[in-house]
Design an enzyme around this catalytic site. Sequence first.
Site, mmCIF file in Angstrom:
data_model
loop_
_atom_site.group_PDB
_atom_site.id
_atom_site.type_symbol
_atom_site.label_atom_id
_atom_site.label_comp_id
_atom_site.label_asym_id
_atom_site.label_seq_id
_atom_site.Cartn_x
_atom_site.Cartn_y
_atom_site.Cartn_z
ATOM 1 N N GLU A 172 0.739 -1.171 -0.120
ATOM 2 C CA GLU A 172 -0.200 -0.093 -0.030
ATOM 3 C C GLU A 172 0.823 1.317 -0.018
ATOM 4 O O GLU A 172 0.684 2.169 0.914
ATOM 5 C CB GLU A 172 -0.986 -0.056 1.033
ATOM 6 C CG GLU A 172 -1.956 -1.215 1.122
ATOM 7 C CD GLU A 172 -3.046 -1.147 2.164
ATOM 8 O OE1 GLU A 172 -2.813 -0.422 3.150
ATOM 9 O OE2 GLU A 172 -3.819 -1.758 2.036
ATOM 10 N N GLU A 291 -5.699 -8.589 -0.145
ATOM 11 C CA GLU A 291 -6.239 -8.107 1.015
ATOM 12 C C GLU A 291 -7.790 -8.083 0.756
ATOM 13 O O GLU A 291 -8.031 -7.050 -0.070
ATOM 14 C CB GLU A 291 -5.733 -7.194 1.729
ATOM 15 C CG GLU A 291 -4.284 -7.224 2.264
ATOM 16 C CD GLU A 291 -3.943 -5.850 3.208
ATOM 17 O OE1 GLU A 291 -4.523 -5.337 3.793
ATOM 18 O OE2 GLU A 291 -2.586 -5.708 2.859
HETATM 19 O O1 AHR Z 1 -4.964 -5.867 7.198
HETATM 20 C C1 AHR Z 1 -4.746 -4.628 7.991
HETATM 21 C C2 AHR Z 1 -4.165 -3.523 7.217
HETATM 22 O O2 AHR Z 1 -5.041 -3.245 6.219
HETATM 23 C C3 AHR Z 1 -2.787 -3.894 6.401
HETATM 24 O O3 AHR Z 1 -1.743 -4.009 7.366
HETATM 25 C C4 AHR Z 1 -2.896 -2.844 5.343
HETATM 26 O O4 AHR Z 1 -1.978 -3.456 4.279
HETATM 27 C C5 AHR Z 1 -4.237 -2.568 5.414
HETATM 28 O O5 AHR Z 1 -4.378 -1.090 5.284
#
Ligand code: AHR
Length: 500
Positions: A172, A291
């Site tokens: 990110e 994610e």
């Molecule tokens: O999964 C929790 C967080 O969400 C992770 O660390 C990040 O990549 C995202 O913003």
Amino acid sequence: MQARMTLHIDFSIGKTDRRLFGSFIEHLGRAVYTGIYEPEHPTADNNGFRNDVADLVKELDVSVVRYPGGNFVSGYNWEDGVGPTTQRPTRLDLAWGTKESNRFGTNEFVQWAKKVNTDVMMAVNLGTRGADDARNFVEYCNFPGGSYWSDLRHSHGYSDPHNIKLWCLGNEMDGPWQICKRTADEYGRVAAEAAKVMKWTDPSIELVACGSSFFRMPSFGDWEATVLDHLYDLTDYISLHIYFANKENDTPNFLARSLEMDRFIKITTGICDLVKAKKGSKKTVNLSFDEWNVWYHSNDADTKIEKWTEAPPLLEDIYNMEDALVAGCMLITLLKNADRVKIACLAQLVNVIAPIMTEKNGKAWRQTIFYPFMDVSRYGRGTVLLCPITVDRYDSAEYSDVPYLEAVAVHEETNEITIFAVNRNLKETINLEAEIAGFGITELIEHKVLCNKDKHAFNSVREEKVRPINQHGAKLEGTAALMQLKASLPPASWNVLRFK
Ligand code: AHR
């Protein structure tokens, strides 16, 4: 409410990649410490890994696990987590405002991954660090021996290379919350150079470049185009992340959110192909949805956590029935895009926005979202079928034309077929009629249903209020060449219909 669906052997979307059924362990909250690793726990093995947790991870049949972050990775020195544990430094983790003891690191994670039969997806730090550390890390993990970093691994007791095949180029990197965020051009350049030397160190690895942190990020689109312009030839995948919430308590709208995930995938695919065309490249960059989940229940509690503590209970969302339906819709969306989404990680796996929860020194238990993930992971590997569906639609606060039935079918190599379906209608049963043509199936194995009249029902260490039950009454009639299925899908339910 009626719905019709057609499954035909000649119409498919594509084969699922093994890594579509992945998850994520970050050094965050209690994911590692008192999650997968707790040497003092009664079920711990000689390495300190909790066997009760490992058994649940195996039940989910997770194909790949991303590690060590997440936001954490952008401040991580991987060297802190290898070698004698007594000599490892305790550091401040600026991503989550906690202390990291480094008692658990790369080698421990690789050992744990072996124990639970999963592959490793490793991330390098492109926040505070860059190409040099990234290539050293690949050398430490994958080079057989006879060089500084590979010999260091030997000296730590690991003579066989870990052979980690999948690597994330940071995390990110567009987000202001990231330790050392970068502009698209800055990230594109550093990621391209890191990618180059990582692949020079081990040409067999595959790389995932950072896409936008989420779909509604103002820079979404421009970010992907710029980053890919820098490293189209060097990366194999671009990442997507999405988390959904229902802060407004508007369930029809919440259940429709997977349509946004689908749009995110389609647009990102388009951008990859645009850059491909601009470059006149033969190579296709695919998608890593590394994610995805529901995340909001723990937001308020997290503001009250004391800073600079070790492994505090951060991001401990307790999931309810409607969250399981959203997770089910997200899993169906991933399957429907299996031609381009090759990797996906449910974020995360244990304690932190997770399907598995633990008590320190106590029990481990299954959240509601455990079940749809387990079903898709077990029965969703194979050829995803293109299944036209006719059903009524509705408009919600943010989405229009939302089908009441979200469904897909997978033809497994064992010649079994599984339909995964979510009934988004909160009041009415869907009477599903499906034509199943050309597969030679003759028998309904089971119809499993996850539902609860209370959409806010949740599980706990004491009680499992949301768990699958066998539903009777589905009928399969016809000839092996053309079968007619009739099944009732209860209001607000997750359904798994399996045939052989
Ligand atoms: O999964 C929790 C967080 O969400 C992770 O660390 C990040 O990549 C995202 O913003």
